[in-house]
Design an enzyme around this catalytic site. Structure first.
Site, PDB file in Angstrom:
ATOM      1  N   CYS A  60      -6.511 -28.619   3.326  1.00 13.72           N
ATOM      2  CA  CYS A  60      -6.176 -30.033   3.503  1.00 13.72           C
ATOM      3  C   CYS A  60      -4.858 -30.379   2.799  1.00 13.72           C
ATOM      4  O   CYS A  60      -3.836 -29.747   3.042  1.00 13.72           O
ATOM      5  CB  CYS A  60      -7.339 -30.902   3.043  1.00 13.72           C
ATOM      6  SG  CYS A  60      -7.308 -32.582   3.710  1.00 13.72           S
ATOM      7  N   LYS A 107     -10.177 -25.281  -3.892  1.00  9.81           N
ATOM      8  CA  LYS A 107      -9.143 -26.306  -3.773  1.00  9.81           C
ATOM      9  C   LYS A 107      -8.614 -26.693  -5.155  1.00  9.81           C
ATOM     10  O   LYS A 107      -9.374 -26.994  -6.070  1.00  9.81           O
ATOM     11  CB  LYS A 107      -9.705 -27.525  -3.055  1.00  9.81           C
ATOM     12  CG  LYS A 107      -8.655 -28.527  -2.607  1.00  9.81           C
ATOM     13  CD  LYS A 107      -9.306 -29.609  -1.742  1.00  9.81           C
ATOM     14  CE  LYS A 107      -8.278 -30.550  -1.145  1.00  9.81           C
ATOM     15  NZ  LYS A 107      -8.904 -31.586  -0.290  1.00  9.81           N
ATOM     16  N   GLU A 131     -12.861 -27.783   6.990  1.00  9.17           N
ATOM     17  CA  GLU A 131     -13.085 -27.972   5.556  1.00  9.17           C
ATOM     18  C   GLU A 131     -14.550 -28.322   5.296  1.00  9.17           C
ATOM     19  O   GLU A 131     -15.139 -29.170   5.968  1.00  9.17           O
ATOM     20  CB  GLU A 131     -12.171 -29.109   5.081  1.00  9.17           C
ATOM     21  CG  GLU A 131     -12.209 -29.410   3.609  1.00  9.17           C
ATOM     22  CD  GLU A 131     -11.197 -30.488   3.219  1.00  9.17           C
ATOM     23  OE1 GLU A 131     -11.013 -30.692   2.002  1.00  9.17           O
ATOM     24  OE2 GLU A 131     -10.593 -31.120   4.113  1.00  9.17           O
TER      25      GLU A 131
END
Length: 299
Positions: A167, A133, A48
């Site tokens: 994540c 995200k 990430e």
């Protein structure tokens, strides 16, 4: 009957970026891409926001830093999509004949101001997919904007159907559902979570999705941060232990890794026939979905 489903060698690259230095971090990524390709990897996955820093809760929650200076440095070391960084990654993918998934801090050249935690999928001929995200976690909202959700898709490639989430998006049932509908065979899971709970998450997803999961957490040491880093750092030598792993579909068996407390490349061969077998038993978005009853949710 002969099958056309390939066996794909994947590499989870666990490494520290050159903190807040985009050019040096990119050069490091390209070197690691070549190293992984040298081990036969066809799909190479980075952590990430590898380009060029993840704003970890290990330090980002501490008071007393120069927020404007940190933000400016983070902006300067971020990536424009499309742009020259993506082009250089694509050039390397073409030379090495690989596909690369890499996390970046993304900035918008035409509208400066917001940054996004973005997962890029890049192949030999350019950008294959960009996913921002959906919901930055807790302190991340001080750094990243929220994604629009219009990029939750699976990408069909010569290596199979590639999808995934960033994540803790992987904990979001409806986000997973959006990806599951595309029939992923390899699930990309870059993260900053080094916990045992994360290992449980990726094993569950491998079972739920009937897909191989390539998980690449952060490994980062205090030594990676320069003396002029504009934010106070805790008295700890390591801010993220890593835990890179590859998990098999159906069984949820960890077939490579987890790797902790070190840089390294975790490699595994993924026979995509296993995804077909797994989905025969349990296809969450197909024959086992009962979407006719469960979606949209009853009031």
């Amino acid at each position: 009957m002969e099958t056309t489903l390939p066996t794909v060698r994947v590499a989870a690259v666990q490494a520290m970026p050159v903190v807040l230095d985009l050019e040096a971090s990119l050069e490091k990524a390209l070197g690691l891409l070549s190293e992984a390709a040298g081990q036969g990897a066809e799909l190479v996955v980075f952590p990430e926001t590898f380009l060029s820093l993840y704003p970890s809760y290990a330090w980002a929650h501490l008071p007393g830093g120069d927020g404007d200076k940190l933000w400016e440095a983070l902006w300067a070391s971020s990536v424009e999509v499309p742009g020259p960084v993506v082009d250089r990654i694509a050039d390397a993918c073409r030379e090495l004949d690989v596909i690369c998934a890499i996390g970046v801090n993304e900035r918008e050249a035409e509208r400066p101001g917001s940054l996004y935690n973005t997962l890029l999928l890049v192949g030999p001929y350019g950008l294959l997919n960009r996913h921002r995200k959906l919901m930055p976690t807790f302190h991340e909202r001080l750094f990243h904007g929220i994604g629009a959700g219009d990029d939750l898709q699976v990408t069909a490639t010569r290596l199979g159907r590639l999808g995934g989430l960033i994540c803790w998006e992987n904990r979001m049932p409806l986000a997973r559902w959006a990806v599951l509908q595309g029939g992923p065979q390899i699930w990309l899971a870059p993260t900053a979570d080094d916990s045992e709970g994360w290992q449980a998450t990726i094993r569950h997803i491998a079972i739920e999705a009937g897909a191989f999961v390539v998980s690449v957490p952060q490994f980062i040491e205090r030594a990676a941060f320069g003396d002029d880093f504009p934010w106070p750092l805790p008295d700890s030598d390591v801010f993220g232990r890593g835990g890179a792993a590859v998990v098999a579909p159906g069984s949820g068996e960890v077939i490579a890794g987890p790797l902790y407390d070190a840089d390294g490349v975790v490699v595994a061969d993924c026979d995509l026939r296993q995804t077909l077998h797994a989905k025969r038993w349990f296809d969450a978005a197909g024959h086992y979905s009962r979407a006719d009853v469960l979606w949209p949710p009853s009031k």
